[in-house]
Design a protein around this motif. Structure first.
Motif, mmCIF file in Angstrom:
data_model
loop_
_atom_site.group_PDB
_atom_site.id
_atom_site.type_symbol
_atom_site.label_atom_id
_atom_site.label_comp_id
_atom_site.label_asym_id
_atom_site.label_seq_id
_atom_site.Cartn_x
_atom_site.Cartn_y
_atom_site.Cartn_z
ATOM 1 N N GLU A 36 0.817 -1.193 0.000
ATOM 2 C CA GLU A 36 0.000 0.000 0.000
ATOM 3 C C GLU A 36 0.862 1.258 0.000
ATOM 4 O OE1 GLU A 36 -2.789 -0.137 3.164
ATOM 5 O OE2 GLU A 36 -3.739 -1.991 2.474
ATOM 6 N N ALA A 38 0.304 5.632 0.283
ATOM 7 C CA ALA A 38 -0.661 6.701 0.533
ATOM 8 C C ALA A 38 0.080 8.017 0.721
ATOM 9 C CB ALA A 38 -1.510 6.392 1.768
ATOM 10 N N LEU A 68 -12.497 11.216 0.309
ATOM 11 C CA LEU A 68 -11.112 10.940 0.683
ATOM 12 C C LEU A 68 -10.311 12.235 0.806
ATOM 13 C CD1 LEU A 68 -10.302 7.905 -1.641
ATOM 14 C CD2 LEU A 68 -10.846 7.835 0.798
ATOM 15 N N GLU A 72 -4.899 6.834 -2.319
ATOM 16 C CA GLU A 72 -4.513 5.528 -1.816
ATOM 17 C C GLU A 72 -4.244 4.586 -2.988
ATOM 18 O OE1 GLU A 72 -7.566 5.916 2.007
ATOM 19 O OE2 GLU A 72 -7.842 4.330 0.512
ATOM 20 N N THR A 74 -3.153 0.677 -3.761
ATOM 21 C CA THR A 74 -2.964 -0.656 -3.194
ATOM 22 C C THR A 74 -2.712 -1.648 -4.316
ATOM 23 O OG1 THR A 74 -4.484 -0.149 -1.385
ATOM 24 C CG2 THR A 74 -3.951 -2.460 -1.737
ATOM 25 N N ARG A 131 -7.556 4.739 -5.275
ATOM 26 C CA ARG A 131 -8.695 5.506 -4.781
ATOM 27 C C ARG A 131 -8.235 6.944 -4.572
ATOM 28 N NH1 ARG A 131 -10.601 4.280 0.013
ATOM 29 N NH2 ARG A 131 -12.808 4.620 -0.482
ATOM 30 N N THR A 132 -9.011 7.884 -5.063
ATOM 31 C CA THR A 132 -8.550 9.265 -5.111
ATOM 32 C C THR A 132 -9.724 10.234 -4.930
ATOM 33 O OG1 THR A 132 -7.501 10.933 -6.541
ATOM 34 C CG2 THR A 132 -8.714 9.177 -7.629
#
Length: 298
Positions: A36, A38, A68, A72, A74, A131-132
């Motif tokens: 991950e 971030a 968010l 992120e 992953t 994910r944004t």
């Protein structure tokens, strides 16, 4: 900088960097199933950001979530054929690297994401999930799995060798879109207010543009190809595949329409272009740079 992103982001050097410092924390290889990354600091939601993603094998998902406050990334590594051999699967995961590089400029950024492997065998892969808070443009290169974009806007440039593509967004798309597949089906679901000169062609399948909220004009269509115009476009929408369907749906709330996308059986001859299957690039500009070989881990 790829031309699909140049309209959004000023030209900058495309040099992937394995991050251990700066704004993004990264990892060199997968010691376990997942890895991950971030951002340390919240992103300014008013700043534009585009994503430039290359995955050697597996799948790519870019999903916008306005709630968010950080991007992120992953990666889930899989040893595809090692269900009963945990040691072999772990060894396959450890040769995979995930590299990320966030390049920032005033009011705009580009995040480069790369996976790579030192193993030549095609028995391992990575499922990338990004994910944004926002996505203002995307360039994706992938092999062997699904590419899915949800809630994105801006220019889109996807090339997926042996895999499907699904783009669903409630943001009107008014910039260029290119989706190229060697062996797969593509769905593009967009809302009213989107524009485009659409040019879809499949060699083995069905090409369709369905406007549920209005009418398209200047339409020419056969079973395998369609050219049509939506609104008053200044942008081009080009979709190509050798084998599979191409479908564009203009509708209210496109994100809500989901489907099960079955993974296609890989035809390595098609991916390697051994039978002249680069025909999926036909009618594209002569200077358009395209992938010419399947990633081989070297």
């Amino acid at each position: 900088m790829h031309p699909r992103l140049s309209t959004l982001i000023a030209p900058i050097a495309l040099v992937p960097v394995l991050l251990s410092a700066g704004f993004v924390a990264g990892c060199a290889s997968f010691g376990s199933e997942s890895c991950e990354v971030a951002l340390h600091e919240p992103q300014d939601h008013t700043s534009m950001i585009a994503f430039d993603v290359e995955n050697f094998r597996g799948s790519v998902e870019i999903r916008v979530d306005p709630s968010l406050y950080a991007i992120e990334v992953t990666g889930h590594a899989h040893g595809a054929w090692f269900e009963d051999d945990p040691e072999a699967e772990d060894a396959a995961r450890r040769v995979i690297a995930l590299e990320t590089d966030l390049e920032e400029m005033p009011g705009r950024s580009v995040m480069h994401i790369r996976t790579d492997t030192t193993r030549a065998e095609e028995d391992h892969e990575v499922a990338l999930v990004i994910r944004t808070p926002r996505c203002d443009g995307a360039r994706v290169r992938n092999f062997g799995g699904l590419v899915e974009l949800v809630g994105t806007k801006g220019s889109i440039d996807i090339e997926n060798l042996v895999g499907n593509v699904e783009v669903r967004t409630n943001e009107p798309l008014t910039q260029d879109i290119t989706i190229l597949l060697t062996d797969g089906t593509a769905y593009l679901q967009i809302p009213p207010g989107s524009t485009g000169s659409f040019d879809l062609e499949t060699l083995e399948g069905v090409a369709r543009v369905k406007n549920r909220v209005g009418d398209a004009t200047n339409t020419y269509s056969t079973r395998t190809s369609i050219q049509t115009v939506l609104e008053e476009p200044t942008n081009a929408v080009v979709m190509r595949t050798n084998r599979g369907d191409l479908r564009v749906i203009v509708m209210d709330d496109p994100v809500s329409l989901t489907r099960v996308m079955r993974r296609r059986t890989i035809d390595y001859d098609d991916g390697l272009f051994l039978r002249g299957s680069r025909r999926y690039t036909r009618n594209l500009p002569d200077d358009e740079a395209r992938v010419s070989t399947v990633p081989n881990g070297n």
